[in-house]
Design a protein around this motif. Structure first.
Motif, PDB file in Angstrom:
ATOM      1  N   ASP A   1       1.475   2.199 -21.866  1.00  0.00           N
ATOM      2  CA  ASP A   1       2.680   1.428 -22.054  1.00  0.00           C
ATOM      3  C   ASP A   1       3.428   1.141 -20.742  1.00  0.00           C
ATOM      4  O   ASP A   1       4.317   0.321 -20.856  1.00  0.00           O
ATOM      5  N   PHE A   2       3.028   1.889 -19.702  1.00  0.00           N
ATOM      6  CA  PHE A   2       3.978   1.961 -18.659  1.00  0.00           C
ATOM      7  C   PHE A   2       3.063   1.193 -17.499  1.00  0.00           C
ATOM      8  O   PHE A   2       3.450   1.160 -15.958  1.00  0.00           O
ATOM      9  N   GLU A   3       1.898   0.633 -17.553  1.00  0.00           N
ATOM     10  CA  GLU A   3       1.146  -0.040 -16.827  1.00  0.00           C
ATOM     11  C   GLU A   3       1.691  -1.158 -15.871  1.00  0.00           C
ATOM     12  O   GLU A   3       1.455  -1.199 -14.716  1.00  0.00           O
ATOM     13  N   THR A   4       2.274  -1.899 -16.546  1.00  0.00           N
ATOM     14  CA  THR A   4       2.891  -2.834 -16.157  1.00  0.00           C
ATOM     15  C   THR A   4       4.421  -2.843 -15.286  1.00  0.00           C
ATOM     16  O   THR A   4       4.830  -3.616 -14.677  1.00  0.00           O
TER      17      THR A   4
ATOM     18  N   PHE B   1      -0.815   7.657  -3.771  1.00  0.00           N
ATOM     19  CA  PHE B   1      -1.773   6.821  -4.789  1.00  0.00           C
ATOM     20  C   PHE B   1      -1.020   5.816  -5.318  1.00  0.00           C
ATOM     21  O   PHE B   1      -1.245   4.711  -5.291  1.00  0.00           O
ATOM     22  N   ASP B   2      -0.166   6.374  -6.077  1.00  0.00           N
ATOM     23  CA  ASP B   2       0.560   5.394  -7.132  1.00  0.00           C
ATOM     24  C   ASP B   2       1.429   4.345  -6.468  1.00  0.00           C
ATOM     25  O   ASP B   2       1.313   3.185  -6.768  1.00  0.00           O
ATOM     26  N   LYS B   3       1.984   4.446  -5.268  1.00  0.00           N
ATOM     27  CA  LYS B   3       2.742   3.626  -4.737  1.00  0.00           C
ATOM     28  C   LYS B   3       1.823   2.793  -3.744  1.00  0.00           C
ATOM     29  O   LYS B   3       2.018   1.629  -3.841  1.00  0.00           O
ATOM     30  N   GLY B   4       0.675   3.209  -3.295  1.00  0.00           N
ATOM     31  CA  GLY B   4      -0.247   2.323  -2.646  1.00  0.00           C
ATOM     32  C   GLY B   4      -0.718   1.249  -3.573  1.00  0.00           C
ATOM     33  O   GLY B   4      -1.117   0.239  -3.317  1.00  0.00           O
ATOM     34  N   ALA B   5      -1.152   1.735  -4.924  1.00  0.00           N
ATOM     35  CA  ALA B   5      -1.881   1.000  -5.829  1.00  0.00           C
ATOM     36  C   ALA B   5      -0.726  -0.102  -6.298  1.00  0.00           C
ATOM     37  O   ALA B   5      -1.136  -1.174  -6.478  1.00  0.00           O
ATOM     38  N   VAL B   6       0.408   0.053  -6.302  1.00  0.00           N
ATOM     39  CA  VAL B   6       1.411  -0.975  -6.548  1.00  0.00           C
ATOM     40  C   VAL B   6       1.488  -1.869  -5.732  1.00  0.00           C
ATOM     41  O   VAL B   6       1.402  -3.242  -5.607  1.00  0.00           O
ATOM     42  N   GLN B   7       1.354  -1.575  -4.262  1.00  0.00           N
ATOM     43  CA  GLN B   7       1.213  -2.498  -2.882  1.00  0.00           C
ATOM     44  C   GLN B   7       0.098  -3.278  -3.159  1.00  0.00           C
ATOM     45  O   GLN B   7      -0.038  -4.639  -2.966  1.00  0.00           O
ATOM     46  N   LEU B   8      -1.008  -2.750  -3.921  1.00  0.00           N
ATOM     47  CA  LEU B   8      -1.970  -3.613  -3.782  1.00  0.00           C
ATOM     48  C   LEU B   8      -2.546  -4.397  -5.206  1.00  0.00           C
ATOM     49  O   LEU B   8      -3.450  -4.903  -5.632  1.00  0.00           O
ATOM     50  N   GLY B   9      -1.360  -4.299  -5.915  1.00  0.00           N
ATOM     51  CA  GLY B   9      -1.382  -5.029  -7.242  1.00  0.00           C
ATOM     52  C   GLY B   9      -2.144  -4.333  -8.264  1.00  0.00           C
ATOM     53  O   GLY B   9      -2.364  -5.256  -9.164  1.00  0.00           O
ATOM     54  N   LEU B  10      -2.176  -3.123  -8.422  1.00  0.00           N
ATOM     55  CA  LEU B  10      -2.812  -2.364  -9.436  1.00  0.00           C
ATOM     56  C   LEU B  10      -1.554  -1.848 -10.327  1.00  0.00           C
ATOM     57  O   LEU B  10      -0.595  -1.738  -9.996  1.00  0.00           O
TER      58      LEU B  10
ATOM     59  N   TYR C   1       0.081   1.164 -13.198  1.00  0.00           N
ATOM     60  CA  TYR C   1       0.352   2.586 -13.187  1.00  0.00           C
ATOM     61  C   TYR C   1      -0.489   3.208 -14.078  1.00  0.00           C
ATOM     62  O   TYR C   1      -0.676   2.759 -15.454  1.00  0.00           O
ATOM     63  N   PRO C   2      -1.056   4.347 -14.051  1.00  0.00           N
ATOM     64  CA  PRO C   2      -0.859   5.276 -12.869  1.00  0.00           C
ATOM     65  C   PRO C   2      -1.983   4.867 -11.795  1.00  0.00           C
ATOM     66  O   PRO C   2      -2.993   4.581 -12.180  1.00  0.00           O
ATOM     67  N   GLY C   3      -1.633   4.935 -10.663  1.00  0.00           N
ATOM     68  CA  GLY C   3      -2.459   3.914  -9.426  1.00  0.00           C
ATOM     69  C   GLY C   3      -3.598   4.781  -9.125  1.00  0.00           C
ATOM     70  O   GLY C   3      -4.533   4.118  -8.676  1.00  0.00           O
ATOM     71  N   GLY C   4      -3.418   6.279  -9.085  1.00  0.00           N
ATOM     72  CA  GLY C   4      -4.747   6.876  -8.557  1.00  0.00           C
ATOM     73  C   GLY C   4      -5.983   6.675  -8.963  1.00  0.00           C
ATOM     74  O   GLY C   4      -6.910   6.162  -8.012  1.00  0.00           O
TER      75      GLY C   4
END
Ligand code: KG4
Ligand code: ZN
Length: 353
Positions: free
Chosen positions: A39-42, A176-185, A187-190
């Protein structure tokens, strides 16, 4: 030995609702995990009220399925262990209210468990029966890496130990989560970042290993996040190229994992009597971290263990039942403990060296 063998474990500290039945702190008879993370992916993170509302909806079905799969009835249980903190307050209240109610209605003892102590116990969980021969040996160095913390513990028993290193800023899972946001991925980014990194080359973009050469056992991840931000800015349009994203993810992931294993090595030098290294928490599911840690273990001739099943790395009720069992074995007075639901309680205040 206390007559305390079959425990129900309830975990609702973040976006998971998990209920498990565990015998003797080890044998997992069932472990049901329902997560609202999709539910929180986006939105890039958990919305606490939404998570708690979902937990209220799924708590009873998850409980029923857990008892059914374990083939036990409430009368067979010896107690109810529940995460009392830390975590999102609304989520914790759903789990602890359910546990208090079940304990009162069934007439079974209630055992409050610190969430991180649950992660620390997750290495004992087994899907084989009576795997006692395989029990870890103390003293243990435990690296606990999740979305909320990055700590190294020196432990001489389940309830005795001291915190010997910790992060100064972000947790490894947060990195991991914050790096994933920057790479356009999402949540959760790990897990997403790790999947992307699998086909990348970690040598194309080299990230500095934080606190490299420093003799402390501390961690720091915020610099890595900033390095990624500037790299993406400098790469401009090229950063959208799939190959470039894979290489960035691989370099970033490797830097996080190298930082974690370098600090484990510093800790090993200082605590030379340790018999095993354990790595627990959501980030312990990471393949690169596992490979790096096993390489360290081989080099230093020391056993390195992770939770046996990947689903015991992230939040789950089985680890809470396991910790509850060992807590009561070592501190029988916990059977009569008052439960305080707290979003901020520190494990240092629970474990004593
Ligand atoms: O222990 P956990 O389930 O919850 C907390 O107590 O925080 O850990 C969740 C964290 C998240 O930050 C998630 O991105 C990270 O663990 N994680 C991973 C992997 N699986 C989960 N990080 C890296 N690689 C993975 N495979
Ligand atoms: Zn956790």
């Amino acid at each position: 030995m206390l007559p305390f063998v079959l425990l129900l474990g309830i975990e609702t500290s973040c976006d998971e609702t998990s209920v498990a039945v565990v015998r003797d702190g080890r044998d997992v008879l069932s472990c049901i995990i329902s997560s609202s993370k999709h539910d929180f992916e986006t939105v890039g993170g958990v919305i606490p009220e939404e998570a708690a509302r979902k937990q209220l909806e799924v708590m009873l079905p998850v409980l029923e399925k857990s008892l059914h799969d374990a083939n036990v009835s409430p009368q067979d249980l010896d107690g109810v262990a529940v995460t009392s903190g830390p975590g999102l307050l609304g989520s914790l209240l759903v789990g602890t209210t359910a546990a208090r109610t079940l304990s009162a209605v069934w007439g079974k003892p209630l055992i409050p468990v610190h969430h991180t102590l649950g992660h620390l116990s997750s290495v004992w969980l087994s899907e084989l029966k009576n795997d006692v021969a395989n029990d870890p040996l103390f003293p243990i160095l435990t690296l606990s890496v999740s979305g909320g913390h990055t700590d190294i513990w020196y432990r001489t028993s389940h309830t005795k130990g001291s915190l010997i290193g910790s992060t100064k800023d972000d947790a490894a899972g947060e990195a991991f989560d914050k790096g994933a946001v920057q790479l356009g991925l999402g949540y959760p980014g790990g897990p997403a970042l790790s999947r992307l990194a699998e086909s990348g080359d970690p040598t194309v973009y080299k990230f500095p290993t934080p606190l490299h050469g420093d003799s402390s056992i501390d961690f720091s991840f915020s610099g890595l996040k900033t390095s990624l931000k500037y790299l993406l800015r400098d790469l401009g349009e090229k950063a959208h190229d799939p190959m470039c994203l894979q290489n960035l993810a691989a370099g970033y992931e490797l830097a996080i994992c190298k930082h974690l294993t370098e600090k484990l090595e510093v800790a090993l030098l200082r605590f030379s009597d340790v018999k095993e290294i354990h790595i627990v928490g959501g980030v312990s599911a990471n393949r690169t971290l596992r490979d790096n840690a096993h390489a360290l273990g081989t080099r230093k001739s020391i056993a390195v263990r992770f939770p046996q099943n990947l689903r015991f790395c992230t939040d789950n009720g089985a680890m809470i039942a396991s910790a509850g069992y060992f807590l009561v074995q070592e501190k029988p007075e916990m059977l009569h403990a008052q439960m305080k639901t707290s979003s901020t309680v520190r494990l240092e205040d629970v474990l004593r060296s």
